[in-house]
Scaffold this active site. Sequence first.
Site, PDB file in Angstrom:
ATOM      1  N   GLY A 110       0.026 -15.878 -13.128  1.00  0.00           N
ATOM      2  CA  GLY A 110       0.665 -17.105 -12.642  1.00  0.00           C
ATOM      3  C   GLY A 110       1.006 -16.972 -11.175  1.00  0.00           C
ATOM      4  O   GLY A 110       0.356 -16.213 -10.457  1.00  0.00           O
ATOM      5  N   VAL A 137       7.267 -16.489  -9.713  1.00  0.00           N
ATOM      6  CA  VAL A 137       7.621 -16.028 -11.060  1.00  0.00           C
ATOM      7  C   VAL A 137       7.205 -14.553 -11.224  1.00  0.00           C
ATOM      8  O   VAL A 137       7.883 -13.783 -11.907  1.00  0.00           O
ATOM      9  CB  VAL A 137       6.995 -16.933 -12.145  1.00  0.00           C
ATOM     10  CG1 VAL A 137       7.273 -16.397 -13.533  1.00  0.00           C
ATOM     11  CG2 VAL A 137       7.524 -18.349 -12.011  1.00  0.00           C
ATOM     12  N   GLY A 138       6.129 -14.164 -10.548  1.00  0.00           N
ATOM     13  CA  GLY A 138       5.719 -12.756 -10.583  1.00  0.00           C
ATOM     14  C   GLY A 138       6.861 -11.838 -10.176  1.00  0.00           C
ATOM     15  O   GLY A 138       7.092 -10.787 -10.788  1.00  0.00           O
ATOM     16  N   GLU A 155      -1.177 -10.817 -12.199  1.00  0.00           N
ATOM     17  CA  GLU A 155      -2.413 -11.503 -11.803  1.00  0.00           C
ATOM     18  C   GLU A 155      -1.983 -12.784 -11.117  1.00  0.00           C
ATOM     19  O   GLU A 155      -1.677 -13.781 -11.769  1.00  0.00           O
ATOM     20  CB  GLU A 155      -3.273 -11.799 -13.043  1.00  0.00           C
ATOM     21  CG  GLU A 155      -3.799 -10.565 -13.752  1.00  0.00           C
ATOM     22  CD  GLU A 155      -5.006  -9.940 -13.042  1.00  0.00           C
ATOM     23  OE1 GLU A 155      -5.661 -10.635 -12.241  1.00  0.00           O
ATOM     24  OE2 GLU A 155      -5.280  -8.747 -13.277  1.00  0.00           O
TER      25      GLU A 155
HETATM   26  P1  NAD Z   1       2.728 -21.651 -15.147  1.00  0.00           P
HETATM   27  O1  NAD Z   1       3.671 -22.636 -14.527  1.00  0.00           O
HETATM   28  O2  NAD Z   1       2.083 -21.955 -16.447  1.00  0.00           O
HETATM   29  O3  NAD Z   1       3.526 -20.282 -15.225  1.00  0.00           O
HETATM   30  C1  NAD Z   1       2.951 -19.127 -15.777  1.00  0.00           C
HETATM   31  C2  NAD Z   1       3.849 -18.587 -16.855  1.00  0.00           C
HETATM   32  O4  NAD Z   1       5.099 -18.210 -16.309  1.00  0.00           O
HETATM   33  C3  NAD Z   1       4.129 -19.580 -17.968  1.00  0.00           C
HETATM   34  O5  NAD Z   1       3.901 -18.966 -19.214  1.00  0.00           O
HETATM   35  C4  NAD Z   1       5.572 -19.946 -17.758  1.00  0.00           C
HETATM   36  O6  NAD Z   1       6.248 -20.236 -18.957  1.00  0.00           O
HETATM   37  C5  NAD Z   1       6.152 -18.714 -17.121  1.00  0.00           C
HETATM   38  N1  NAD Z   1       7.306 -19.011 -16.276  1.00  0.00           N
HETATM   39  C6  NAD Z   1       7.433 -20.074 -15.433  1.00  0.00           C
HETATM   40  N2  NAD Z   1       8.628 -20.003 -14.803  1.00  0.00           N
HETATM   41  C7  NAD Z   1       9.249 -18.889 -15.245  1.00  0.00           C
HETATM   42  C8  NAD Z   1      10.520 -18.273 -14.957  1.00  0.00           C
HETATM   43  N3  NAD Z   1      11.384 -18.793 -14.074  1.00  0.00           N
HETATM   44  N4  NAD Z   1      10.819 -17.132 -15.612  1.00  0.00           N
HETATM   45  C9  NAD Z   1       9.942 -16.585 -16.490  1.00  0.00           C
HETATM   46  N5  NAD Z   1       8.745 -17.129 -16.792  1.00  0.00           N
HETATM   47  C10 NAD Z   1       8.410 -18.265 -16.194  1.00  0.00           C
HETATM   48  O7  NAD Z   1       1.525 -21.321 -14.172  1.00  0.00           O
HETATM   49  P2  NAD Z   1       1.498 -21.279 -12.583  1.00  0.00           P
HETATM   50  O8  NAD Z   1       2.347 -20.187 -12.066  1.00  0.00           O
HETATM   51  O9  NAD Z   1       1.631 -22.644 -12.013  1.00  0.00           O
HETATM   52  O10 NAD Z   1      -0.035 -20.851 -12.431  1.00  0.00           O
HETATM   53  C11 NAD Z   1      -0.717 -21.114 -11.283  1.00  0.00           C
HETATM   54  C12 NAD Z   1      -0.726 -19.872 -10.396  1.00  0.00           C
HETATM   55  O11 NAD Z   1      -1.279 -18.808 -11.114  1.00  0.00           O
HETATM   56  C13 NAD Z   1      -1.593 -20.039  -9.182  1.00  0.00           C
HETATM   57  O12 NAD Z   1      -0.976 -19.417  -8.095  1.00  0.00           O
HETATM   58  C14 NAD Z   1      -2.861 -19.299  -9.559  1.00  0.00           C
HETATM   59  O13 NAD Z   1      -3.591 -18.819  -8.478  1.00  0.00           O
HETATM   60  C15 NAD Z   1      -2.311 -18.194 -10.382  1.00  0.00           C
HETATM   61  N6  NAD Z   1      -3.321 -17.725 -11.300  1.00  0.00           N
HETATM   62  C16 NAD Z   1      -3.779 -16.462 -11.172  1.00  0.00           C
HETATM   63  C17 NAD Z   1      -4.778 -16.006 -12.014  1.00  0.00           C
HETATM   64  C18 NAD Z   1      -5.318 -14.626 -11.923  1.00  0.00           C
HETATM   65  O14 NAD Z   1      -6.048 -14.246 -12.830  1.00  0.00           O
HETATM   66  N7  NAD Z   1      -5.007 -13.856 -10.905  1.00  0.00           N
HETATM   67  C19 NAD Z   1      -5.279 -16.851 -12.990  1.00  0.00           C
HETATM   68  C20 NAD Z   1      -4.775 -18.131 -13.097  1.00  0.00           C
HETATM   69  C21 NAD Z   1      -3.791 -18.560 -12.267  1.00  0.00           C
END
Ligand code: NAD
Length: 448
Positions: free
Chosen positions: A203, A207-208, A225
Amino acid sequence: MNQEQQHTPAAVPPAAERPADTVARLRATFSTGRTKPLAWRTAQLRALRTLLTEEGEALAAALLTDLGKGREEAYRTEIDFTVREIDHTLEHLADWLRPEPAPVPERLSPATAHTVLDPLGVVLVIAPWNYPVQLLLAPVVGALAAGNCVVAKPSELAPATSAALARLLPRHLDTDAVAVVEGAVPETTALLAQRFDHVFYTGNGTVGRIVMRAAAEHLTPVTLELGGKSPVFVDRDADLPTVAARLVATKFMNAGQTCVAPDYVLADPETARALEKELASAVRERYGDDPSATEAYGRIVNERHFDRLVGLLDSGRTVVGGRHEREGRYIAPTVLAEVAADSPVMREEIFGPILPLVAVAGLDEAIDFIRGRDKPLALYAFTGSDTTRERLTAETSSGGLTFGLPVAHLTVSDLPFGGVGESGMGNYHGHYSLETFSHRKAVLDQRG
Ligand code: NAD
């Protein structure tokens, strides 16, 4: 007996189990040693394969609901992709698990040394919404292959897919070892308070950081990731119709909501100008005059992302696209030319169907441009020059580097997939998933 009953494991997880109880239940299973034998691991992988092949239509329907993802794309980028990952793992797992001998210095003789892969225990996989099947299940493949118990947390922003996975996984997999926990921030926060043996998060970087902080409390290792802006360098000797066709196919897949999508193009002004025309015809070639009318073209996940993307549309001169409709969250495949390096569209990962062309004087400036920003998840280049290849390889850092065919590196099961710096840490796919979800234990046997 119907299909469903055949796959129903004996134990059914209690409804609305507390996170601490879920982890304790899985940990109890892990302690029995049940998940360690190769036979259990391969049985789980086969069951997951069955889920994907038998329930593919249900998953494709959920992906259509959540993301307007067409059936062909759903199979190609999510369902069949994960099946291939399973098949590759099933084919090689026994080999990968063989102890690896290591040479021993003479002074310790008589002795032998080797390494073995130990499962870690109970791992947490947190997935995002953009490839909600693949990005939940491909890590789960690695976790199961490595002999772990898994808590899988799908994204709440792809609710139909999350519900389908929560319904289907327990029907097919060992419910004492695999749990699906649905939910948003509160549920994920509650999960992250538990002690896991590995957390695998896909994600965004904000959040990471939350995930890594929570994991640090338990000294739990993480794989992150993440995303970022993945550049494309187009050299002046590149075959522009081919470049355009490949950029359009990869940039506008999933309406641009792909972590490794080409984010922007760097080219000298003349090349950029010639590419404009090719990109416009490649868009028409692939999606017709009205992309909103074809099933092959997806939609933006929600209004928040739609509004954010519309705000980026006037960052340059529109070459093709630009049309958008809030109702239905449609944004046409859009190419912007003469985009300034500091324009809004260049300040953040686009994660949508907008492709900016940024002019640079040549390779030196392109390398400076890339090095002056966060390390990307992927770097792409189209060039006929080996010197350019060598210089990009030696002088830039990115999660992956692909010449000629953007995005394709992640379909090579024997290549590690992951980021570096702001684009993430750790990697997976194939053998690398097994390493990620195992501890490589050193064993020395001295018999003097
Ligand atoms: P998202 O909003 O679905 O979040 C990802 C996960 O984090 C979800 O399961 C969500 O419930 C959890 N989450 C959200 N907020 C949280 C918090 N405060 N505390 C704990 N958990 C929480 O997805 P996103 O972040 O919008 O995804 C898009 C991003 O992910 C982009 O930056 C994209 O580049 C990146 N991405 C990376 C890869 C990879 O393989 N490297 C793949 C897909 C997406």
